[in-house]
Design a protein around this motif. Structure first.
Motif, PDB file in Angstrom:
ATOM      1  N   ARG A  76      42.472   6.343  78.671  1.00 48.19           N
ATOM      2  CA  ARG A  76      43.620   5.695  78.020  1.00 48.19           C
ATOM      3  C   ARG A  76      43.070   4.522  77.218  1.00 48.19           C
ATOM      4  NH1 ARG A  76      47.374   3.791  82.613  1.00 48.19           N
ATOM      5  NH2 ARG A  76      46.442   5.515  83.778  1.00 48.19           N
ATOM      6  N   ARG A  82      54.475   4.024  66.903  1.00 45.53           N
ATOM      7  CA  ARG A  82      53.691   5.078  67.544  1.00 45.53           C
ATOM      8  C   ARG A  82      52.987   4.517  68.765  1.00 45.53           C
ATOM      9  NH1 ARG A  82      50.363   9.284  64.003  1.00 45.53           N
ATOM     10  NH2 ARG A  82      50.199  10.037  66.155  1.00 45.53           N
ATOM     11  N   SER A  83      52.966   5.289  69.816  1.00 45.35           N
ATOM     12  CA  SER A  83      52.241   4.882  71.016  1.00 45.35           C
ATOM     13  C   SER A  83      51.032   5.765  71.270  1.00 45.35           C
ATOM     14  CB  SER A  83      53.175   4.951  72.232  1.00 45.35           C
ATOM     15  OG  SER A  83      53.677   6.276  72.395  1.00 45.35           O
ATOM     16  N   ASP A  84      50.821   6.785  70.409  1.00 46.00           N
ATOM     17  CA  ASP A  84      49.753   7.753  70.645  1.00 46.00           C
ATOM     18  C   ASP A  84      48.695   7.747  69.546  1.00 46.00           C
ATOM     19  OD1 ASP A  84      51.378   8.700  68.651  1.00 46.00           O
ATOM     20  OD2 ASP A  84      51.402  10.781  69.368  1.00 46.00           O
ATOM     21  N   LYS A  94      42.343  14.738  76.250  1.00 51.71           N
ATOM     22  CA  LYS A  94      42.993  13.443  76.265  1.00 51.71           C
ATOM     23  C   LYS A  94      41.963  12.326  76.211  1.00 51.71           C
ATOM     24  CE  LYS A  94      46.970  15.082  78.910  1.00 51.71           C
ATOM     25  NZ  LYS A  94      47.805  14.880  80.131  1.00 51.71           N
ATOM     26  N   PRO A 141      42.189   8.544  69.179  1.00 54.54           N
ATOM     27  CA  PRO A 141      42.457   9.681  70.059  1.00 54.54           C
ATOM     28  C   PRO A 141      41.365  10.736  69.954  1.00 54.54           C
ATOM     29  CG  PRO A 141      44.467   9.011  68.945  1.00 54.54           C
ATOM     30  CD  PRO A 141      43.348   8.221  68.324  1.00 54.54           C
TER      31      PRO A 141
END
Length: 339
Positions: A301, A256-258, A281, A276
């Motif tokens: 990010r 997973r990157s999220d 975002k 997250p």
């Protein structure tokens, strides 16, 4: 950033001479019975005598008077075998992660000859796979055997460390196994199934610097960081953070990157988490410790390793002070304070 030292390694090597087992100011942390010592708010107890070991001292390792960070020390009659039971409340509780960080601390502390000869799930209170049991031989240039056990019960983590001379290895293992077998819980159903952390390769990661913004909605109690725990899913090392005090892994769920990213800092429950954001975002920063979570703002990010190193070194002006703090009492009450 408040944090304790690598207490599992250091405390086991510096036990004081036997003292009166119960001091007046330790009443909130431990309640003695005729045969056992009990962390009342956690509902966890252990006999005062186990194998060749007897209770010599108990109290609070930190956060005095809050009963969220409790220890009990045991010694063999000749003092050669030393053991410590910890019952503490980290706000990021994960026995698998505690074992992983303790493993790193032991390997760093005791030198290259140290061999991990056992590292697997074990039963507690009649329930299979409710502990992690680890054994290390030839520690300290072959002089010591040290062993550890890790349990997650409700909101609490239990850690057991037993250390002794290599020629007394059988006594060390009898102490660890006796402590795991003797551990009693008011609510056995609170035990979390756990196993050693599993690791896989990470997807390619974005390592650019992130932008930080304040969060004006900080007064809600912290939510659980959304990452699998207790060895249930593979993790991966996204990157390495190098600071003045050492190097730390950035961990995320493999594949997973999220998802959330965590950076474990020590073997006593200090964890940086980038989760997250619920709305919109970005990633919210929280720092988890024993009995306390510090809440910060949102990054657009995941911050770069350079930025995380600045946070850990106290050189990041944006996170010099938490926006809010959640203090956890032993009874589960959470008190929020905005700064």
């Amino acid at each position: 950033m408040p944090k304790r030292a690598l207490f599992l390694v250091s405390a086991i090597l510096s036990l004081a001479a036997p003292m009166c087992a119960y001091a007046a100011d330790d009443a909130e942390a431990w309640t003695p019975t005729e045969t056992a010592i009990r962390a009342a708010t956690a509902g966890i107890s252990l006999p005062q005598t186990i194998a060749s070991l007897s209770l010599t001292k108990s109290g609070e390792a930190s956060n005095g008077g809050r009963a969220v960070d409790n220890y009990a020390q045991y010694l063999s009659e000749d003092g050669a075998i030393q053991a410590t039971l910890y019952v503490y409340l980290p706000t990021y509780a994960d026995a698998s992660l505690a074992a992983y960080m303790t493993d790193k601390a032991i390997m760093e502390r005791f030198g290259s000859r140290t061999r991990r000869t056992a590292y697997a799930s074990a039963p507690v209170a009649g329930k299979a796979d409710s502990a992690i049991r680890a054994v290390y031989d030839d520690a300290a240039d072959g002089a010591l055997t040290t062993a550890a056990g890790f349990v997650h019960a409700g909101r609490w983590i239990v850690k057991i460390r037993v250390t002794g001379p290599t020629e007394r290895r059988a006594d060390v293992l009898a102490g660890l196994d006796g402590m795991l077998a003797g551990l009693a819980l008011d609510d056995p159903a609170s035990l979390h199934a756990t196993g050693p952390a599993k690791f896989d390769s990470c997807l390619a990661a974005d390592i650019h610097d992130a932008r930080f913004t304040k969060d004006d909605t900080m007064m809600a109690a912290p939510q659980d960081v959304r990452i699998p725990r207790e060895g249930k899913d593979a993790l991966c090392v996204r990157g390495t953070v190098t600071t003045a005090d050492g190097s730390y892994d950035m961990l995320q769920q493999a594949g997973r990157s999220d998802g959330a990213i965590i950076v474990p800092v020590d073997d006593s429950g200090t964890v940086l988490a980038f989760d997250p954001a619920v709305q919109g975002k970005g990633y919210k920063l929280s720092i988890h410790m024993v009995g306390q979570t510090d809440l910060y703002g949102v990054y657009d990010r995941v911050p770069s390793p350079r930025q995380i190193a600045a946070i850990l070194d106290g050189k990041d002006p944006q996170t010099a002070k938490a926006e809010a703090t959640a203090a956890y009492a032993a009874n589960g009450v959470v008190t929020m304070v905005r700064h």
